[in-house]
Enzyme design. Structure first.
Site, mmCIF file in Angstrom:
data_model
loop_
_atom_site.group_PDB
_atom_site.id
_atom_site.type_symbol
_atom_site.label_atom_id
_atom_site.label_comp_id
_atom_site.label_asym_id
_atom_site.label_seq_id
_atom_site.Cartn_x
_atom_site.Cartn_y
_atom_site.Cartn_z
ATOM 1 N N CYS A 88 12.467 47.057 -24.346
ATOM 2 C CA CYS A 88 11.204 47.759 -24.621
ATOM 3 C C CYS A 88 11.349 48.730 -25.794
ATOM 4 O O CYS A 88 10.348 49.150 -26.377
ATOM 5 C CB CYS A 88 10.748 48.522 -23.378
ATOM 6 S SG CYS A 88 10.666 47.473 -21.915
ATOM 7 N N TYR A 118 -3.574 70.796 -12.076
ATOM 8 C CA TYR A 118 -4.489 71.300 -13.103
ATOM 9 C C TYR A 118 -4.070 72.653 -13.653
ATOM 10 O O TYR A 118 -3.801 73.589 -12.907
ATOM 11 C CB TYR A 118 -5.920 71.421 -12.556
ATOM 12 C CG TYR A 118 -6.766 72.331 -13.426
ATOM 13 C CD1 TYR A 118 -7.011 71.999 -14.759
ATOM 14 C CD2 TYR A 118 -7.268 73.532 -12.941
ATOM 15 C CE1 TYR A 118 -7.736 72.845 -15.584
ATOM 16 C CE2 TYR A 118 -7.999 74.389 -13.759
ATOM 17 C CZ TYR A 118 -8.222 74.042 -15.083
ATOM 18 O OH TYR A 118 -8.926 74.872 -15.901
HETATM 19 P P1 FAD Z 1 14.945 39.360 -19.732
HETATM 20 O O1 FAD Z 1 14.944 40.777 -20.111
HETATM 21 O O2 FAD Z 1 14.350 38.378 -20.674
HETATM 22 O O3 FAD Z 1 16.436 38.933 -19.458
HETATM 23 C C1 FAD Z 1 16.767 37.607 -19.157
HETATM 24 C C2 FAD Z 1 18.152 37.344 -19.655
HETATM 25 O O4 FAD Z 1 18.578 36.104 -19.123
HETATM 26 C C3 FAD Z 1 18.231 37.192 -21.169
HETATM 27 O O5 FAD Z 1 19.098 38.157 -21.715
HETATM 28 C C4 FAD Z 1 18.756 35.779 -21.381
HETATM 29 O O6 FAD Z 1 19.672 35.692 -22.433
HETATM 30 C C5 FAD Z 1 19.425 35.479 -20.059
HETATM 31 N N1 FAD Z 1 19.483 34.043 -19.752
HETATM 32 C C6 FAD Z 1 18.433 33.187 -19.691
HETATM 33 N N2 FAD Z 1 18.876 31.957 -19.357
HETATM 34 C C7 FAD Z 1 20.222 32.041 -19.221
HETATM 35 C C8 FAD Z 1 21.232 31.102 -18.914
HETATM 36 N N3 FAD Z 1 20.952 29.820 -18.671
HETATM 37 N N4 FAD Z 1 22.513 31.533 -18.859
HETATM 38 C C9 FAD Z 1 22.809 32.845 -19.094
HETATM 39 N N5 FAD Z 1 21.882 33.768 -19.406
HETATM 40 C C10 FAD Z 1 20.611 33.372 -19.466
HETATM 41 N N6 FAD Z 1 7.731 45.725 -20.479
HETATM 42 C C11 FAD Z 1 7.153 46.865 -20.050
HETATM 43 O O7 FAD Z 1 6.875 46.983 -18.853
HETATM 44 N N7 FAD Z 1 6.878 47.879 -20.920
HETATM 45 C C12 FAD Z 1 7.173 47.808 -22.238
HETATM 46 O O8 FAD Z 1 6.923 48.749 -23.003
HETATM 47 C C13 FAD Z 1 7.756 46.622 -22.721
HETATM 48 N N8 FAD Z 1 8.050 46.491 -24.026
HETATM 49 C C14 FAD Z 1 8.666 45.357 -24.453
HETATM 50 C C15 FAD Z 1 8.996 45.243 -25.804
HETATM 51 C C16 FAD Z 1 9.628 44.115 -26.267
HETATM 52 C C17 FAD Z 1 9.949 43.995 -27.717
HETATM 53 C C18 FAD Z 1 9.986 43.080 -25.359
HETATM 54 C C19 FAD Z 1 10.698 41.865 -25.848
HETATM 55 C C20 FAD Z 1 9.654 43.163 -24.021
HETATM 56 C C21 FAD Z 1 8.992 44.314 -23.564
HETATM 57 N N9 FAD Z 1 8.642 44.441 -22.220
HETATM 58 C C22 FAD Z 1 8.035 45.584 -21.786
HETATM 59 C C23 FAD Z 1 8.894 43.363 -21.254
HETATM 60 C C24 FAD Z 1 10.193 43.589 -20.502
HETATM 61 O O9 FAD Z 1 11.208 43.821 -21.413
HETATM 62 C C25 FAD Z 1 10.486 42.370 -19.641
HETATM 63 O O10 FAD Z 1 9.455 42.240 -18.709
HETATM 64 C C26 FAD Z 1 11.807 42.476 -18.919
HETATM 65 O O11 FAD Z 1 12.861 42.597 -19.820
HETATM 66 C C27 FAD Z 1 12.046 41.244 -18.065
HETATM 67 O O12 FAD Z 1 13.302 41.315 -17.526
HETATM 68 P P2 FAD Z 1 14.052 40.003 -17.053
HETATM 69 O O13 FAD Z 1 15.382 40.444 -16.540
HETATM 70 O O14 FAD Z 1 13.192 39.215 -16.164
HETATM 71 O O15 FAD Z 1 14.214 39.109 -18.348
#
Ligand code: FAD
Length: 550
Positions: free
Chosen positions: A42, A425
């Site tokens: 994020c 407040y």
């Molecule tokens: P991810 O963070 O995507 O992590 C999944 C991981 O799994 C990845 O690192 C990937 O490499 C790994 N992976 C996948 N398949 C495999 C495999 N086969 N083998 C090994 N590793 C694997 N959310 C908010 O609520 N507020 C915000 O302000 C916000 N800002 C954001 C800004 C940006 C630029 C981005 C990209 C996202 C933002 N988000 C925000 C969304 C938030 O980051 C995601 O909802 C959150 O990271 C999801 O977490 P996750 O663990 O499900 O997935």
């Protein structure tokens, strides 16, 4: 117990940490194909923009720190290629050495996240077209900006697109934002996104709505984006931020059930169709808190909480992840906007009945410097008054109001309950009648029949048969008024009430809804019945019709 976790960011690391706290003796292996675990995705836009100066601040943990603090076996650059469910093993590849190996598990957690959508468009492989998900994406984008880029095109006007547009402006780039829909930030209703849109334009971003990228070309090392409206934009780099799709490849190839929206299907305990495999985060499908329909809601808070719930159940507890309500907030230059629960659009989509109100209270006491009106929209059930959704846009005090509404929705509160909330407040922070209380008062008035609303979208068709009554001052009326409106300022209304027609509808309005409410009550008690007042006043009218704010 041996647990293997695939994916080492929000959901995966939350699961790992929680399992360790519940089971000191579990073997916990985290396999992450990227170069980093537990990083702050994020925060990525803000490092590009130079707001977060220190890149290392985004790297919250390392495999070494996680080993030391929680005895986790974290392997970065290790990709899981497949799952052998009958044998309870995963097939992993060490991407650095290409060594392949099997890792056994008793329980498996899939936290594979989501991947940026890359539409099949010609020229997408242009070296100056980027997505933003991982640290490496950020590094590549920042290198181009640091290398002297002077212009950027952002494709997609959702949260990430808007954040990138702002951060490119922070770096002094000329920025163009392209969005297919007729509004920015699609989780918000269109009229609520309008003020943010104006503010983004005021900050020098050129916005193209209702058009999409059709193809990409190279022009002398720059990227040219051909739009579906036949225009071509050229810049030093382009960011594709058109949404994400759940990364379900691994789950799918292992024969796990997917849901109707394409995410991994999980129970309320975050268990997949295989009792030994849990899933959490952006990869899974959740139940929407308000509409109860299966949904994909990729946000960090839900991902973290789901990881924790998966961990608890995997360790033998009975913990429920009830639903996701999509609470979100975004900084847009000096403004803030966001919402929680259902939007009007999402309720219309599922045919769920609702009522709505708008109000524009100050972020904090008007007499204390540094505040301007908020724009608040509250959506609730017409029968019970149960809160269904809320959106808030403004400069100060936006995030705390969103969070109060979010808490109220989660607690199943009604708009009547909002009237009762006792909120912090003092003049620099709020008002004795907080905007959330005010929302409760206005909505309860509607439900009790103390006032009947008309809506900006009723103009001009529905209002044509009646009289539009402007109760603002003559000066305000002369500056701008709804076409066809008659002006009787509130102060003169009592003396002129008898001249108003009783056989035609009277559509009262003022600037924000306060004077029109007083007018409504005084006319109603003088026997006028075909009466309604404009929800949100002329401020909301401007947002709905796209007219200029006066
Ligand atoms: P991810 O963070 O995507 O992590 C999944 C991981 O799994 C990845 O690192 C990937 O490499 C790994 N992976 C996948 N398949 C495999 C495999 N086969 N083998 C090994 N590793 C694997 N959310 C908010 O609520 N507020 C915000 O302000 C916000 N800002 C954001 C800004 C940006 C630029 C981005 C990209 C996202 C933002 N988000 C925000 C969304 C938030 O980051 C995601 O909802 C959150 O990271 C999801 O977490 P996750 O663990 O499900 O997935």
């Amino acid at each position: 117990m041996k647990v293997v976790i695939v994916g080492g960011v929000a959901a995966g690391m939350s699961a790992a940490a929680r399992i360790r706290r519940l089971d000191e003796f579990a073997d916990i292996v985290v396999l992450e194909r990227g170069n980093h675990v537990s990083f702050a995705n994020c925060g990525l836009p803000y490092h590009v923009g130079g707001v977060i100066k220190d890149r290392d601040a985004l790297l919250l943990q390392t495999p070494q720190s996680l080993k030391a603090s929680m005895n986790l076996d974290v392997r970065i650059r290790h990709e899981v290629a497949s799952i052998d469910r009958p044998r309870r093993t995963v097939h992993a590849v060490d991407l650095a050495t290409r060594r392949e190996y099997e890792e056994s598990y008793d329980k498996l957690v899939l936290a594979t996240g989501a991947a940026p959508i890359r539409p099949k468009l010609a020229g997408l492989e242009h070296p100056r077209v980027f997505v933003l998900r991982m640290i490496e994406d950020m590094d590549r984008i920042k290198a181009v900006v640091d290398g002297g880029a002077s212009s950027a095109i952002v494709i997609g006007g959702g949260y990430i697109g808007v954040e990138m547009a702002e951060n490119f402006r922070e770096r002094g780039l000329a920025v163009t934002l392209v969005e297919t829909a007729d509004q920015l930030i699609p989780p918000l209703d269109r009229e609520m996104a309008r003020d943010l849109e104006s503010h983004i334009r005021e900050n020098g971003v050129s916005i193209h709505l209702g058009t999409a990228a059709a193809s990409f070309r190279d022009i002398a090392g720059k990227v040219a984006v051909d739009l579906t409206n036949a225009r071509t934009l050229t810049a030093d780099l382009a960011i594709l931020a058109v949404g994400v799709r759940p990364d379900t490849a691994l789950a799918e190839s292992a024969g796990l059930e997917l849901g109707s929206r394409g995410g991994i299907r999980v129970s309320s305990g975050m268990r997949t169709s295989d009792p030994d495999i849990y899933a959490a985060g952006d990869a899974v499908e959740v139940v929407d808190t308000v509409t109860r329909v299966p949904s994909l809601i990729p946000l960090a808070g839900p991902a973290n909480r789901q990881g924790r719930v998966a961990a608890e159940n995997l360790c033998g507890r009975q913990t429920v992840y009830a639903s996701t309500q999509g609470t979100a907030v975004v900084k847009v230059f000096a403004m803030t906007g966001g919402g929680t629960g259902a939007s009007e659009r999402s309720l219309r989509k599922v045919g769920q009945p609702f009522m709505k109100i708008y109000l524009h209270p100050s972020g904090h006491a008007g007499y204390y410097p540094g505040t301007v009106p908020l724009h608040v929209k509250v959506i609730f059930a017409p029968d019970s008054g149960k809160l269904l959704g809320a959106q808030v846009v403004g400069f100060d005090g936006v995030d705390k109001r969103i969070d109060v509404f979010a808490t109220a929705i989660r607690a199943g509160m009604t708009v009547y309950d909002l009237q009762e909330l006792e909120l912090a407040y003092a003049p620099p922070y709020g008002s004795a009648k907080d905007p959330v209380n005010m929302a409760g008062f206005v909505a309860a008035n509607c439900l009790k029949g103390d006032v009947v609303m008309w809506y900006a979208e009723d103009f001009p068709v529905k209002t044509a048969e009646g009289m539009i009554l402007d109760v603002r001052s003559p000066g305000e009326y002369d500056h701008w008024h709804i076409p066809g409106a008659v002006n009787i300022p509130l102060g003169k209304l009592r003396s002129q009430a008898d001249s108003l027609p009783r056989d035609r509808s009277i559509y009262v309005y003022c600037r924000v809804g306060f004077r029109s409410y007083l007018a409504y009550r005084l006319l109603r008690q003088r026997g006028l019945e075909k009466l309604s007042m404009l929800a949100g006043g002329s401020l909301t009218f401007h947002s709905v019709h796209g007219t200029t704010l006066s």
